[in-house]
Design an enzyme around this catalytic site. Sequence first.
Site, PDB file in Angstrom:
ATOM      1  N   TYR A  80       0.846  -1.190   0.000  1.00 55.36           N
ATOM      2  CA  TYR A  80       0.000   0.000   0.000  1.00 55.36           C
ATOM      3  C   TYR A  80       0.881   1.241   0.000  1.00 55.36           C
ATOM      4  CZ  TYR A  80      -4.367   2.533   0.910  1.00 55.36           C
ATOM      5  OH  TYR A  80      -5.480   3.352   0.805  1.00 55.36           O
ATOM      6  N   SER A 181     -19.662  -2.414  -4.697  1.00 59.04           N
ATOM      7  CA  SER A 181     -18.677  -2.299  -3.627  1.00 59.04           C
ATOM      8  C   SER A 181     -19.240  -1.434  -2.502  1.00 59.04           C
ATOM      9  CB  SER A 181     -17.390  -1.671  -4.162  1.00 59.04           C
ATOM     10  OG  SER A 181     -17.619  -0.313  -4.523  1.00 59.04           O
ATOM     11  N   ALA A 182     -18.535  -1.399  -1.370  1.00 56.88           N
ATOM     12  CA  ALA A 182     -18.989  -0.588  -0.246  1.00 56.88           C
ATOM     13  C   ALA A 182     -19.034   0.899  -0.614  1.00 56.88           C
ATOM     14  CB  ALA A 182     -18.081  -0.805   0.958  1.00 56.88           C
ATOM     15  N   VAL A 183     -18.013   1.384  -1.332  1.00 53.22           N
ATOM     16  CA  VAL A 183     -18.044   2.770  -1.796  1.00 53.22           C
ATOM     17  C   VAL A 183     -19.170   2.960  -2.806  1.00 53.22           C
ATOM     18  CG1 VAL A 183     -16.801   4.580  -3.043  1.00 53.22           C
ATOM     19  CG2 VAL A 183     -15.600   3.184  -1.366  1.00 53.22           C
ATOM     20  N   TYR A 269     -10.325   6.017  -7.999  1.00 53.84           N
ATOM     21  CA  TYR A 269      -9.980   5.829  -6.594  1.00 53.84           C
ATOM     22  C   TYR A 269      -9.588   4.384  -6.288  1.00 53.84           C
ATOM     23  CZ  TYR A 269     -14.719   3.892  -5.986  1.00 53.84           C
ATOM     24  OH  TYR A 269     -15.866   3.137  -6.078  1.00 53.84           O
ATOM     25  N   MET A 272      -9.109  -2.305  -9.093  1.00 48.01           N
ATOM     26  CA  MET A 272      -9.390  -3.698  -8.752  1.00 48.01           C
ATOM     27  C   MET A 272      -8.964  -4.672  -9.850  1.00 48.01           C
ATOM     28  SD  MET A 272     -13.105  -3.280  -6.912  1.00 48.01           S
ATOM     29  CE  MET A 272     -13.314  -5.061  -6.751  1.00 48.01           C
ATOM     30  N   PHE A 294      -8.382  10.223  -6.470  1.00 46.87           N
ATOM     31  CA  PHE A 294      -8.790  10.573  -5.112  1.00 46.87           C
ATOM     32  C   PHE A 294      -8.345   9.484  -4.148  1.00 46.87           C
ATOM     33  CE2 PHE A 294     -11.646  10.547  -1.440  1.00 46.87           C
ATOM     34  CZ  PHE A 294     -11.465  11.848  -1.003  1.00 46.87           C
ATOM     35  N   MET A 296      -8.723   8.915   0.083  1.00 45.39           N
ATOM     36  CA  MET A 296      -9.300   9.443   1.315  1.00 45.39           C
ATOM     37  C   MET A 296      -8.233   9.719   2.362  1.00 45.39           C
ATOM     38  SD  MET A 296     -12.450  10.179   2.234  1.00 45.39           S
ATOM     39  CE  MET A 296     -12.531  11.432   3.532  1.00 45.39           C
TER      40      MET A 296
END
Length: 364
Positions: A80, A181-183, A269, A272, A294, A296
């Site tokens: 990461y 997805s969660a986003v 962002y 995948m 972007f 976060m």
Amino acid sequence: MLPVYRGVRRSLNVVYLSQVVKRSASGLCSSLTYDEYGDPEKVIKLKEEVIPKPEGKQVLVRMLAATVNPADINTIQGVYAIKPPLPSIPGNEGVGEVIEVGSDVEGDIKPGCRVIPRLNAWGTWRTHALADYGDLIKIPSDIDLAMAATIAVNPGTAYRMLKDFVPLSTGDVVIQNGANSAVGQAVIQIASALGLRTVNVVRDRPGIDELKQKLKDIGATVVVTEGQLRKSEEVNSLPKPSLALNCVSGRSGTEVLRQLSSNGVMVTYGGMSRQPVTVPVGSLIFTNVSLKGFWMTRWNKEHYDHPKRQQMLNDLFELVSHNKLKPPEYSYVPLENYLEAIRNAMPKDGMLSKKQILVFGNGK
């Protein structure tokens, strides 16, 4: 493991919180730690130590729940963008309860209030944590535990992308891939609350009709597979979107980019597909699209104590209170079963299972 879905009853929260109290009474706290980067299943260890005592401006927080996100897995793997110093406690996101404060703590951070970390890579995968009171954000105490634990990263990302890149008005269209997805689910709900219409692209799979209906039930305007996007009458009947949100990249990102109106913006962002974003020359020359990124984590760092950050949380919690923003399907996983949560948080064939949320009881 006990699977829990949207609309979880508060009684389940009480069960897990009572387990945390039992561990606190023993005078011990537990944490997941790693001393080297690598396979999370191999490098993560469960450790116990004496619960620390807050001093000065410190606050002792009893963690209630913490998410296991793909970014957490990537951080442990060492791939990461952030590499915390080792040894390290994983976890960017979670919710805790203040149980004791130091003598110099000021403001509204008091025992009994719920808090989330202001810092990324704060280390939420532990039963207790000491923190400077300025590194915590107080949140409403009546918010569902799962929603409180998942509010910062995914809904925050969705909120910022909808607010910061293109001026949008009621009726405007936003297109996104990875819509399940969660986003993606947060984008659908926040956009719907703002009066925006969404074109939502997902991968084809078994049970696709059920997935489409699920996304429409939370506010999606149109849901199509990647193969249906170009030829969809529903998509073609809508105005061209001025904003595209891309978390897949590769061919999917290119196809979403092609849908943009003149001077449209695509915000990436995620990746995948592990493929680069390829931009058609015509989109650059004739449509004059712009590509932005972007993250976060960067936004939070740049807006550490900026009023915009508190306003964002206020807006998100307001949506939650009106039942307009809910977490994706999730499973509570006791801390002792952390390997199960880690395995389920890793994408399989490019897809994720339910959101994994660690809860900090003693498993008894």
